[in-house]
Design a protein around this motif. Structure first.
Motif, short mmCIF file in Angstrom:
data_model
loop_
_atom_site.label_atom_id
_atom_site.label_comp_id
_atom_site.label_asym_id
_atom_site.label_seq_id
_atom_site.Cartn_x
_atom_site.Cartn_y
_atom_site.Cartn_z
N GLY A 1 0.82 -1.20 0.00
CA GLY A 1 0.00 0.00 0.00
C GLY A 1 0.85 1.24 0.00
O GLY A 1 2.00 1.23 -0.45
N THR A 2 0.31 2.30 0.54
CA THR A 2 0.96 3.60 0.51
C THR A 2 1.63 3.88 1.85
O THR A 2 1.14 3.47 2.90
N VAL A 3 2.76 4.57 1.80
CA VAL A 3 3.43 5.00 3.02
C VAL A 3 3.64 6.51 2.96
O VAL A 3 3.99 7.06 1.92
N ILE A 4 3.39 7.15 4.09
CA ILE A 4 3.69 8.58 4.26
C ILE A 4 4.98 8.64 5.06
O ILE A 4 5.05 8.15 6.18
N THR A 5 6.02 9.19 4.45
CA THR A 5 7.35 9.11 5.07
C THR A 5 7.96 10.50 5.26
O THR A 5 7.42 11.51 4.83
N HIS A 6 9.10 10.52 5.96
CA HIS A 6 9.81 11.77 6.24
C HIS A 6 8.87 12.81 6.84
O HIS A 6 8.85 13.97 6.44
N ASN A 7 8.06 12.37 7.80
CA ASN A 7 7.13 13.28 8.50
C ASN A 7 6.17 13.99 7.55
O ASN A 7 5.80 15.14 7.78
#
Length: 269
Positions: A61-67
């Motif tokens: 799926g999707t990841v939200i990264t680096h804050n």
């Protein structure tokens, strides 16, 4: 399942202090996914590291990264959105880090660049499932840098934050852990990225659950229809949450998701 989108922080939340994903937490997360919830890791980590954790869960799926400075599709590894920072905004921050001997790295959506490594920093990256790339101080900054992370003893970073109060900041400075400060685009945050992703998916805020433990999680806890802080969170983070669960060493994430799957509105600790 009431919540169609579940945003989970990783360090201090999803995994315990031994950097382990416990069987109970994994079971609860996969059960929530099987019940129809979209699981999105929403972390200060880079994309490669976050996708490794997602793989441990047996999910894609999707990841939200680096804050929140990047959003990545896990299957195609396509960068769906990012908030790069300019080279002219970076210089004086790194000059101060070098002057004070504070370790830092430069992050693109997938890669981490460092000027030096020792046993302590190498061990830290290994725990984060990251493989830094050595660069020279004279090299140009990596294109599409989205975040700079500082790693140092807590007291050194506390003192640095005090010093920075006198600055006019080009970048956002955010404490992402006792031993970490992240520098990134002023408009990037977990809360903003989570809102954008939920709207793109057509999921109303009331159907978004977020669980986190530190100051970089505040935005997503405030945005979510139901924001839960871990018991190991600072008091200021607990204050903005709708509820507090057990710590990351006591399967706090599992307690929340098990209650949701059972249709229970309160968390039993």
């Amino acid at each position: 399942m009431k919540y169609k989108l579940i945003a989970l922080d990783v360090d201090g939340t999803l995994i315990n202090d031994d950097h382990e994903l416990t069987p109970r937490v994994k079971q609860a997360v996969t059960a929530a996914a099987a019940a129809g919830s979209e699981i999105v890791l929403c972390t200060g980590r880079g994309s490669a590291s976050a996708l490794s954790v997602l793989a441990q869960l047996g999910l894609s799926g999707t990841v939200i990264t680096h804050n929140g400075a990047s959003i990545v599709d896990g299957e195609s590894r396509e960068i769906l959105q990012e908030s790069p920072i300019g080279a002219d905004e970076i210089d004086r921050y790194l000059a101060l880090c070098r002057e004070r001997g504070i370790h830092f790295d430069l992050n693109t959506a997938f890669d981490i660049y460092v000027e030096q490594l020792n046993d302590q920093t190498a061990s830290m990256y290994a725990r984060m499932l990251s493989e830094p790339i050595l660069r020279s101080r004279e090299d140009r900054y990596p294109e599409r840098t989205v975040k700079i992370s500082l790693f140092a003893p807590k007291e050194d970073l506390d003192e640095l934050e005090g010093h920075w109060q006198e600055w006019q900041h080009e970048l956002q400075t955010i404490r992402s852990g006792d031993y970490f400060i992240d520098l990134q685009h002023r408009e990037a945050s977990k809360g903003t990225a989570l809102k954008q992703w939920a709207e793109k998916r057509g999921i109303p805020r009331e159907q978004v659950l977020a669980i986190g433990n530190y100051f970089n999680d505040v935005g997503m806890l405030e945005y979510a229809g139901y924001g839960v802080a871990m018991d190991n969170s600072p008091p200021e983070v607990k204050a903005v949450a709708d509820a507090v669960t057990a710590s990351n060493n006591e399967d706090g994430v599992a307690l929340v998701l098990e209650a949701c799957l059972a249709g229970v509105s309160t968390i039993s600790r």
